[in-house]
Design a protein around this motif. Sequence first.
Motif, PDB file in Angstrom:
ATOM      1  N   PHE A 165       0.939  -1.325   0.026  1.00 13.05           N
ATOM      2  CA  PHE A 165      -0.150   0.131   0.010  1.00 13.05           C
ATOM      3  C   PHE A 165       1.090   1.325  -0.042  1.00 13.05           C
ATOM      4  O   PHE A 165       1.599   1.373   0.883  1.00 13.05           O
ATOM      5  N   ALA A 166       1.028   2.033  -1.228  1.00 14.16           N
ATOM      6  CA  ALA A 166       1.747   2.990  -1.208  1.00 14.16           C
ATOM      7  C   ALA A 166       1.192   4.003  -1.975  1.00 14.16           C
ATOM      8  O   ALA A 166       0.522   3.755  -3.074  1.00 14.16           O
ATOM      9  N   ASP A 167       1.837   5.394  -1.809  1.00 12.48           N
ATOM     10  CA  ASP A 167       1.220   6.607  -2.596  1.00 12.48           C
ATOM     11  C   ASP A 167       2.349   6.859  -3.563  1.00 12.48           C
ATOM     12  O   ASP A 167       3.265   6.645  -3.558  1.00 12.48           O
ATOM     13  N   GLY A 168       1.886   7.670  -4.568  1.00  9.64           N
ATOM     14  CA  GLY A 168       2.564   8.309  -5.823  1.00  9.64           C
ATOM     15  C   GLY A 168       2.900   9.643  -5.395  1.00  9.64           C
ATOM     16  O   GLY A 168       4.124  10.395  -5.766  1.00  9.64           O
ATOM     17  N   ILE A 169       2.332  10.276  -4.445  1.00  7.73           N
ATOM     18  CA  ILE A 169       2.737  11.442  -3.820  1.00  7.73           C
ATOM     19  C   ILE A 169       2.354  11.599  -2.381  1.00  7.73           C
ATOM     20  O   ILE A 169       1.863  10.764  -1.666  1.00  7.73           O
ATOM     21  N   LYS A 170       2.902  12.658  -1.747  1.00 10.27           N
ATOM     22  CA  LYS A 170       2.997  12.653  -0.382  1.00 10.27           C
ATOM     23  C   LYS A 170       1.987  13.903   0.053  1.00 10.27           C
ATOM     24  O   LYS A 170       2.150  15.034  -0.328  1.00 10.27           O
ATOM     25  N   ILE A 171       1.037  13.898   0.690  1.00  8.67           N
ATOM     26  CA  ILE A 171      -0.162  15.006   0.953  1.00  8.67           C
ATOM     27  C   ILE A 171       0.064  15.082   2.574  1.00  8.67           C
ATOM     28  O   ILE A 171      -0.031  14.473   3.413  1.00  8.67           O
ATOM     29  N   ASP A 172      -0.035  16.578   2.713  1.00  6.65           N
ATOM     30  CA  ASP A 172      -0.041  17.110   4.172  1.00  6.65           C
ATOM     31  C   ASP A 172      -1.456  17.319   4.386  1.00  6.65           C
ATOM     32  O   ASP A 172      -2.101  18.175   3.613  1.00  6.65           O
ATOM     33  N   GLU A 173      -2.232  16.638   5.084  1.00  7.70           N
ATOM     34  CA  GLU A 173      -3.707  16.761   5.345  1.00  7.70           C
ATOM     35  C   GLU A 173      -4.085  18.043   5.770  1.00  7.70           C
ATOM     36  O   GLU A 173      -5.388  18.377   5.627  1.00  7.70           O
ATOM     37  N   THR A 192      -2.804  21.046   5.409  1.00  4.60           N
ATOM     38  CA  THR A 192      -2.772  22.099   4.497  1.00  4.60           C
ATOM     39  C   THR A 192      -3.044  21.696   3.166  1.00  4.60           C
ATOM     40  O   THR A 192      -3.229  22.722   2.068  1.00  4.60           O
ATOM     41  N   LEU A 193      -3.182  20.471   2.892  1.00  4.12           N
ATOM     42  CA  LEU A 193      -3.568  19.781   1.405  1.00  4.12           C
ATOM     43  C   LEU A 193      -2.517  20.484   0.407  1.00  4.12           C
ATOM     44  O   LEU A 193      -2.755  20.580  -0.783  1.00  4.12           O
ATOM     45  N   THR A 194      -1.185  20.059   0.700  1.00  9.40           N
ATOM     46  CA  THR A 194      -0.089  20.383  -0.087  1.00  9.40           C
ATOM     47  C   THR A 194       0.517  19.126  -0.595  1.00  9.40           C
ATOM     48  O   THR A 194       0.397  18.405   0.133  1.00  9.40           O
ATOM     49  N   VAL A 195       1.093  19.272  -1.712  1.00 10.36           N
ATOM     50  CA  VAL A 195       1.617  17.747  -2.152  1.00 10.36           C
ATOM     51  C   VAL A 195       3.199  18.158  -2.300  1.00 10.36           C
ATOM     52  O   VAL A 195       3.414  19.030  -3.016  1.00 10.36           O
ATOM     53  N   ASN A 249       1.243  11.285  -9.391  1.00  7.85           N
ATOM     54  CA  ASN A 249       0.069  12.025  -9.887  1.00  7.85           C
ATOM     55  C   ASN A 249      -0.961  11.744  -8.746  1.00  7.85           C
ATOM     56  O   ASN A 249      -0.807  10.932  -8.008  1.00  7.85           O
ATOM     57  N   ALA A 250      -2.256  12.323  -9.006  1.00  6.31           N
ATOM     58  CA  ALA A 250      -3.498  12.182  -7.987  1.00  6.31           C
ATOM     59  C   ALA A 250      -4.565  11.725  -9.068  1.00  6.31           C
ATOM     60  O   ALA A 250      -4.846  12.583  -9.855  1.00  6.31           O
ATOM     61  N   VAL A 251      -5.430  10.752  -8.844  1.00  7.74           N
ATOM     62  CA  VAL A 251      -6.354  10.486  -9.711  1.00  7.74           C
ATOM     63  C   VAL A 251      -7.721  10.922  -9.015  1.00  7.74           C
ATOM     64  O   VAL A 251      -7.858  10.637  -8.003  1.00  7.74           O
ATOM     65  N   LEU A 252      -8.557  11.559 -10.089  1.00  8.78           N
ATOM     66  CA  LEU A 252      -9.809  11.900  -9.587  1.00  8.78           C
ATOM     67  C   LEU A 252     -10.979  11.320 -10.515  1.00  8.78           C
ATOM     68  O   LEU A 252     -10.695  10.922 -11.409  1.00  8.78           O
ATOM     69  N   SER A 253     -12.137  11.270  -9.889  1.00  5.67           N
ATOM     70  CA  SER A 253     -13.074  10.500 -10.658  1.00  5.67           C
ATOM     71  C   SER A 253     -14.492  11.041 -10.172  1.00  5.67           C
ATOM     72  O   SER A 253     -14.765  11.617  -9.172  1.00  5.67           O
ATOM     73  N   THR A 254     -15.335  10.919 -11.190  1.00  5.71           N
ATOM     74  CA  THR A 254     -16.672  11.527 -11.051  1.00  5.71           C
ATOM     75  C   THR A 254     -17.615  10.282  -9.919  1.00  5.71           C
ATOM     76  O   THR A 254     -18.688  10.649  -9.424  1.00  5.71           O
ATOM     77  N   SER A 255     -16.971   9.304  -9.873  1.00  6.67           N
ATOM     78  CA  SER A 255     -17.373   8.108  -8.921  1.00  6.67           C
ATOM     79  C   SER A 255     -16.636   8.400  -7.718  1.00  6.67           C
ATOM     80  O   SER A 255     -15.662   7.872  -7.587  1.00  6.67           O
ATOM     81  N   GLN A 309      -4.418  14.724 -11.957  1.00  9.23           N
ATOM     82  CA  GLN A 309      -3.652  15.725 -11.743  1.00  9.23           C
ATOM     83  C   GLN A 309      -2.041  15.611 -11.317  1.00  9.23           C
ATOM     84  O   GLN A 309      -1.779  14.508 -10.795  1.00  9.23           O
ATOM     85  N   LYS A 310      -1.260  16.284 -12.268  1.00 11.60           N
ATOM     86  CA  LYS A 310       0.274  16.065 -11.992  1.00 11.60           C
ATOM     87  C   LYS A 310       0.952  17.499 -11.951  1.00 11.60           C
ATOM     88  O   LYS A 310       0.279  18.282 -12.791  1.00 11.60           O
ATOM     89  N   ASP A 311       1.998  17.421 -11.578  1.00 10.76           N
ATOM     90  CA  ASP A 311       2.983  18.673 -11.448  1.00 10.76           C
ATOM     91  C   ASP A 311       2.200  19.680 -10.694  1.00 10.76           C
ATOM     92  O   ASP A 311       2.841  20.193  -9.733  1.00 10.76           O
ATOM     93  N   THR A 312       0.932  20.341 -11.120  1.00  9.23           N
ATOM     94  CA  THR A 312       0.422  21.274 -10.516  1.00  9.23           C
ATOM     95  C   THR A 312      -0.912  20.302  -9.679  1.00  9.23           C
ATOM     96  O   THR A 312      -1.773  19.978 -10.563  1.00  9.23           O
ATOM     97  N   PHE A 313      -0.995  20.624  -8.510  1.00 10.34           N
ATOM     98  CA  PHE A 313      -2.174  19.991  -7.581  1.00 10.34           C
ATOM     99  C   PHE A 313      -3.185  20.969  -7.047  1.00 10.34           C
ATOM    100  O   PHE A 313      -2.491  22.075  -6.396  1.00 10.34           O
ATOM    101  N   SER A 314      -4.186  20.777  -7.069  1.00 11.10           N
ATOM    102  CA  SER A 314      -5.300  21.597  -6.489  1.00 11.10           C
ATOM    103  C   SER A 314      -6.181  20.621  -5.688  1.00 11.10           C
ATOM    104  O   SER A 314      -7.118  20.165  -6.244  1.00 11.10           O
ATOM    105  N   LEU A 315      -6.078  20.426  -4.203  1.00 14.48           N
ATOM    106  CA  LEU A 315      -6.725  19.348  -3.385  1.00 14.48           C
ATOM    107  C   LEU A 315      -7.931  19.996  -3.086  1.00 14.48           C
ATOM    108  O   LEU A 315      -9.027  19.252  -2.439  1.00 14.48           O
TER     109      LEU A 315
END
Length: 356
Positions: free
Chosen positions: A125-133, A135-138, A159-165, A235-241
Amino acid sequence: FGIVLSSNDKREVIPQVSDYQNLEYNITSALYRLTKTEMAKVAFVRESQGGYGQQDPLNSLKKVLSQQYTVVNLDLSTIKEEDTNTFLKEYATIVLLDSGTNKYSPEQIQLLKKYYESGKNVIVFADGIKIDERTLTVTEADHNLNELTATYGAHIDYNAVLSTSAEYVNFGNATSQFLAPYPFWIRSNLFNKKSGLFANIQFVTFPWSSSLSLKKTNKIAITPLIVTSKKSWIQKDTFSLSPNTIPQPIQRDLKEFVLGAMLKNNKGGEMIVISSSRFPLEQYISRGGGNLDFILNAIDTFSSNGALSGIRSRIVSFYPLPDLSDSQKDIYKYMAILLFPLLWGIYGVIRLMKRK
């Protein structure tokens, strides 16, 4: 009332039968323990054993697993070179977690490779990015587990994956609740139909997940296990969480992404890679979701040939709506609007014809 099961000199006791939904699982688990002379070992490994603080967010998972396995926390740094052979034989399954604290050493990565290549089983179980919950910074993930997984064909992407589901998340405060779908918390029921790991599981949730890039590798059979809907983007390179600032995707960017995969080597060793470190953690497991059941099924399949797979998840308490296209939604909407008046109209015409 309670239940006592006995065989020869061994006894298993269920002190009070209060959890009727899991009664079958508890009884079968007790019978399993009675018939085993030695319990298989399941080890949980993370870079820092104190990475999650005092309260263990895997407590529920470990509690259920301990009914049929010996569950241990394993520190790879304590294993010496002369103990390698013992290590390779001792554990039936190793669960690797990215706690976002530090990296595995090259020696530890090599030890894990030897374990997997010897025909043993690993769940990552691992992430591709590290998120500060807060401040929502990546920032870039620093766990270096790609040195393990990518060797066998599964790269966890930056990257971070988003979905309508998406899962509904509470964006309220201590005094009020405001529930809204959050595209970064993906809900998926698109499983590999040939896999038995999803028996009776309705859906799973991926909080802040990355995509997996799969690449064919010699002597490794790669199977996607879980994918997103086709209305997903990254989202990759620029993130808006922040939920208020998520930009809308362009139609051409919408597609399906792999979030979980199985890697099987020619020695029979199997590795499951899940691209979300929060997938197994208690505070992220949603009501009715199958995250816990999926992990239990996987460990059971790896460690005891599926003796209890699927039993725990037979009671379904939540029935999610299927993911429908816009055209299907329109059909159902207009049917709901027009069908009832149309039926009354037909009934009225029939009544008038009978009067004549």
